[in-house]
Design an enzyme around this catalytic site. Structure first.
Site, PDB file in Angstrom:
ATOM      1  N   GLY A  45       0.814  -1.217   0.000  1.00 31.54           N
ATOM      2  CA  GLY A  45       0.000   0.000   0.000  1.00 31.54           C
ATOM      3  C   GLY A  45       0.841   1.257   0.000  1.00 31.54           C
ATOM      4  N   CYS A  46       1.917   1.247   0.770  1.00 33.47           N
ATOM      5  CA  CYS A  46       2.784   2.419   0.870  1.00 33.47           C
ATOM      6  C   CYS A  46       3.512   2.676  -0.450  1.00 33.47           C
ATOM      7  CB  CYS A  46       3.769   2.260   2.026  1.00 33.47           C
ATOM      8  SG  CYS A  46       2.931   2.145   3.629  1.00 33.47           S
ATOM      9  N   THR A  47       3.914   1.600  -1.120  1.00 29.36           N
ATOM     10  CA  THR A  47       4.572   1.738  -2.419  1.00 29.36           C
ATOM     11  C   THR A  47       3.590   2.309  -3.443  1.00 29.36           C
ATOM     12  OG1 THR A  47       6.109  -0.044  -1.941  1.00 29.36           O
ATOM     13  CG2 THR A  47       5.739   0.485  -4.276  1.00 29.36           C
TER      14      THR A  47
END
Length: 154
Positions: A45-47
């Site tokens: 998700g962060c990527t």
């Protein structure tokens, strides 16, 4: 934190593709600032969120906004993340979580029946005077970057 509040000032180490520097929020007055808090470098998700901001970085710049990602990860972790995905904006290392706490995003989370403390994915739009203009709490990554860009207007 509420819209209209003065954004808590901070000074943090910032990692860029060029190296490391220090960023102080109050020194950025006069321009719009996107502060997006995320849990962990190089996770799915962060990527996706970071790459979304990367892909529209020129559009944010054209609207006079600077983008900063913040997580409790180390500067070394940020450097790897930036280089792996060619992120054109700084990532701020909030190792002691003081800025996460000041912005109210260091919260109790639950996952697979376990309770732990972590970053609640949240984005803040800070106006040219240093006030919070918009908050996106509990961000769902899909469509989020577009919504932030749209909030900047023309």
């Amino acid at each position: 934190m509420q819209v209209g509040d003065q954004a808590p000032d901070f000074t943090l180490p910032a990692v860029t593709r060029e190296g490391e520097e220090t960023v102080q929020l109050s020194a950025l007055q006069g321009r719009k600032v996107i502060l997006y808090f995320y849990p962990k470098d190089d996770t799915p998700g962060c990527t996706k969120e970071a790459c979304g901001f990367r892909d529209l970085a020129a559009d944010f710049a054209a609207k006079g906004a600077a983008i900063y990602g913040i997580s409790p990860d180390t500067s070394a972790s940020h450097a790897k993340f930036i280089n792996k995905f060619s992120l054109p904006f700084p990532l701020l290392a909030d190792a002691d979580k003081a800025v996460c706490e000041a912005y109210g995003v260091w919260t109790e989370k639950k996952n697979y029946g376990k309770t732990y403390m972590g970053v609640e994915r949240t984005t803040f739009l800070i106006d040219e005077t240093g006030r919070i203009a918009r908050i996106w709490p509990k961000v769902k990554v899909e469509g989020h970057v577009d919504a932030v860009l749209e909030a900047l207007g023309n």
